[in-house]
Design a protein around this motif. Structure first.
Motif, short mmCIF file in Angstrom:
data_model
loop_
_atom_site.label_atom_id
_atom_site.label_comp_id
_atom_site.label_asym_id
_atom_site.label_seq_id
_atom_site.Cartn_x
_atom_site.Cartn_y
_atom_site.Cartn_z
N GLY A 85 -42.86 -12.43 43.85
CA GLY A 85 -42.16 -11.66 42.77
C GLY A 85 -41.70 -12.96 41.71
N PHE A 86 -41.58 -14.01 42.18
CA PHE A 86 -41.32 -15.14 41.43
C PHE A 86 -42.64 -15.42 40.59
N GLY A 87 -43.83 -15.25 40.89
CA GLY A 87 -44.88 -15.35 40.05
C GLY A 87 -44.93 -14.57 39.20
N LEU A 88 -44.73 -13.15 39.59
CA LEU A 88 -44.80 -12.19 38.37
C LEU A 88 -43.77 -12.40 37.41
N LEU A 89 -42.54 -12.79 37.77
CA LEU A 89 -41.46 -13.20 36.83
C LEU A 89 -41.79 -14.22 35.72
N ILE A 90 -42.52 -15.18 36.30
CA ILE A 90 -42.94 -16.12 35.37
C ILE A 90 -44.17 -15.91 34.53
N SER A 91 -44.92 -15.41 35.06
CA SER A 91 -46.36 -14.87 34.41
C SER A 91 -46.11 -13.71 33.33
N PHE A 92 -45.40 -12.59 33.96
CA PHE A 92 -44.87 -11.53 33.19
C PHE A 92 -43.40 -11.24 32.96
N PRO A 93 -43.04 -12.08 32.21
CA PRO A 93 -41.44 -12.04 32.31
C PRO A 93 -40.62 -10.48 31.88
N PHE A 94 -41.19 -10.22 30.78
CA PHE A 94 -40.61 -8.80 30.19
C PHE A 94 -41.04 -7.89 31.00
N ALA A 116 -41.76 -7.51 34.06
CA ALA A 116 -40.93 -7.69 35.42
C ALA A 116 -39.32 -7.36 35.04
N MET A 117 -38.77 -7.62 33.80
CA MET A 117 -37.53 -7.29 33.43
C MET A 117 -37.46 -5.53 33.40
N VAL A 118 -38.48 -5.25 32.65
CA VAL A 118 -38.13 -3.61 32.53
C VAL A 118 -38.50 -3.07 33.78
N ALA A 119 -39.26 -3.36 34.53
CA ALA A 119 -39.60 -2.90 35.91
C ALA A 119 -38.13 -3.25 36.71
N LEU A 120 -37.48 -4.04 36.85
CA LEU A 120 -36.26 -4.35 37.53
C LEU A 120 -35.02 -3.60 37.03
N SER A 121 -35.10 -3.40 35.54
CA SER A 121 -33.76 -2.70 34.82
C SER A 121 -34.04 -1.05 35.28
N LEU A 122 -35.36 -0.73 34.92
CA LEU A 122 -35.52 0.71 35.44
C LEU A 122 -35.20 0.97 36.95
N GLY A 123 -35.72 0.07 37.75
CA GLY A 123 -35.74 0.29 39.32
C GLY A 123 -34.15 0.24 39.51
N TYR A 124 -33.39 -0.66 38.93
CA TYR A 124 -31.85 -0.60 39.12
C TYR A 124 -31.36 0.49 38.68
N LEU A 125 -31.45 1.18 37.55
CA LEU A 125 -30.91 2.48 37.02
C LEU A 125 -31.45 3.51 38.19
N VAL A 126 -32.64 3.38 38.64
CA VAL A 126 -32.75 4.72 39.63
C VAL A 126 -32.00 4.36 40.95
N THR A 127 -31.62 3.18 41.40
CA THR A 127 -30.96 3.02 42.63
C THR A 127 -29.36 3.40 42.57
N LEU A 128 -29.02 3.95 41.19
CA LEU A 128 -27.53 4.22 41.20
C LEU A 128 -27.05 5.17 41.80
N PRO A 129 -27.73 6.23 41.72
CA PRO A 129 -27.32 7.74 42.56
C PRO A 129 -27.58 7.42 43.73
N ILE A 130 -28.48 6.55 44.39
CA ILE A 130 -28.82 6.49 45.71
C ILE A 130 -27.49 5.50 46.38
N GLY A 131 -26.84 4.63 45.80
CA GLY A 131 -25.91 3.60 46.02
C GLY A 131 -24.62 4.71 46.06
N ALA A 132 -24.33 5.47 45.28
CA ALA A 132 -23.40 6.31 44.97
C ALA A 132 -23.34 7.43 46.25
N ALA A 133 -24.67 7.89 46.58
CA ALA A 133 -24.74 8.62 47.87
C ALA A 133 -24.47 8.08 49.10
N GLN A 134 -24.89 6.86 49.28
CA GLN A 134 -24.75 6.27 50.37
C GLN A 134 -23.11 5.74 50.94
N TYR A 135 -22.63 5.60 49.40
CA TYR A 135 -20.74 5.28 49.60
C TYR A 135 -20.25 6.37 50.00
#
Length: 290
Positions: free
Chosen positions: A226-235, A237-256
Motif C-alpha cells: 500500500g505504501f509503495g502504491l501511494l508513493i508511485s501512484f499517489p493520486f 491511490a487517493m481516488v481509490a481511498l476516497s471512493l472506498g471510504y464513501l462506500v463504507t459509510l452505509p456499511i458503518g451505519a448498518a453495523q452501528y
C-alpha cells in the motif's frame, strides 16, 4: 516630605517564589507533531494562493498522516494532556476545515463568486462544529464502550481528504470545464453535511490492538504494498481511498444500528432492579418463609 519610592526589602520569612516544574519530553513530542501538521496546513494555503495545487494537496495529505499518529504517540509515551487535545482540535480546524475550503475555492469555486465562497464557508464552519461536538462527547461518562469504534459524522481528516476528490481527478487528466465548478460546489456541500451529520462511521481507533501471530507477516506485506502504491501512484491511490471510504459509510451505519439493537436487547433481558418491586412483596415473602 516622605520618600515616594522607599526601598523594598523582602521579608526573609516570605516563601520563595514558586518555580515551574520541568515538563518531560514525552509531553512535548506529541504536541510538536501536531504543530508540524499545522505548519503543513498553513503552507498548503500559501501554495494554493500561488496556484500550486498539487503540492498543496500533498501537504494536506501529509498533515492528515501526522494527525493520525500524534494521538497514538501521546498514548504510547503516556503524554496525553488537555492542552494537547485542545491544540489538536485547533490544528484540525485549520488543516481540515480552512485549508481544503480555500484550496477548492481557488481551484474551482471562485468561478461562482459569492455562491462558491458561501459553500467554502459552510464547509469550514461545518468542520468547526464537528470538532466542537467531538470534544463535548469525550466528556460524556455514560457513553458505552462499544461506541468508541464509531465516530458521529464523518471525521475531520476523512472529510478533508474526501472533499479533495475533484482535485485528484483533475491531476489524473480530467479536464476542468465550466461545468466542473457547480459539480465541485454540490459535492463539497454534501461532504459538509456528512461532517455535521449524526451518521455513524468507523473510527478505526480500536482496530489492531491485538493482531493474531499468523497475520503479522501478511499485514507487513500489505502495508508495504500500500505504501509503495501511494508513493508511485499517489493520486490514483487517493481516488481509490476516497471512493472506498464513501462506500463504507452505509456499511458503518448498518453495523452501528446492529450493535445498538443488540445492546437494547441485552438491556431488556436484564432483571428489574429491587427498587422497582412491589412494596408488599417483601412482606409476602417473609410470611411464606415463616
Amino acid at each position: 516630605m516622605d520618600d515616594l519610592f522607599p526601598p523594598f526589602a523582602p521579608d526573609a520569612n516570605e516563601p520563595r517564589p514558586r518555580r515551574f516544574k520541568p515538563v518531560p519530553f514525552r509531553m512535548i513530542a506529541p504536541n510538536m507533531i501536531t504543530l508540524m501538521a499545522l505548519c503543513l496546513g498553513l503552507t498548503s494555503i500559501r501554495l494554493a494562493f500561488e496556484g500550486k495545487f498539487e503540492p498543496a494537496v500533498i501537504a494536506i495529505v501529509a498533515a492528515a498522516f501526522l494527525d493520525g499518529i500524534d494521538g497514538r504517540v501521546a498514548r504510547m509515551l503516556k503524554g496525553t494532556s488537555r492542552f494537547g487535545a485542545e491544540l489538536d482540535s485547533l490544528a484540525d480546524f485549520v488543516n481540515f476545515g480552512c485549508a481544503p475550503a480555500l484550496i477548492l475555492y481557488g481551484f474551482a469555486l471562485k468561478e461562482l463568486r459569492s455562491v462558491g465562497w458561501i459553500v467554502a464557508l459552510i464547509f469550514a464552519i461545518a468542520m468547526a462544529l464537528r470538532l466542537a461536538r467531538f470534544n463535548a462527547m469525550l466528556d460524556d461518562p455514560n457513553r458505552p464502550a462499544w461506541k468508541k469504534d464509531f465516530f458521529v459524522g464523518m471525521p475531520a481528516p476523512a472529510g478533508a481528504l474526501t472533499v479533495l476528490l475533484p482535485l485528484y481527478l483533475h491531476f489524473l487528466g480530467l479536464p476542468l470545464e465550466r461545468w466542473a465548478a457547480p459539480v465541485v460546489l454540490g459535492y463539497m456541500l454534501c461532504i459538509a453535511l456528512l461532517v455535521v451529520s449524526t451518521v455513524p462511521t468507523f473510527s478505526g481507533k480500536t482496530v489492531g490492538k491485538r493482531v493474531p501471530r499468523e497475520a503479522v507477516l501478511p499485514i507487513f506485506l500489505v502495508g508495504v504494498a500500500g505504501f509503495g502504491l501511494l508513493i508511485s501512484f499517489p493520486f490514483e491511490a487517493m481516488v481509490a481511498l476516497s471512493l472506498g471510504y464513501l462506500v463504507t459509510l452505509p456499511i458503518g451505519a448498518a453495523q452501528y444500528r446492529r450493535r445498538a439493537r443488540a445492546e437494547a436487547r441485552a438491556a431488556a433481558s436484564l432483571p428489574a432492579p429491587d427498587d422497582d418491586r412491589d412494596p408488599g412483596s417483601s412482606e409476602r415473602d417473609r410470611a411464606v418463609d415463616s
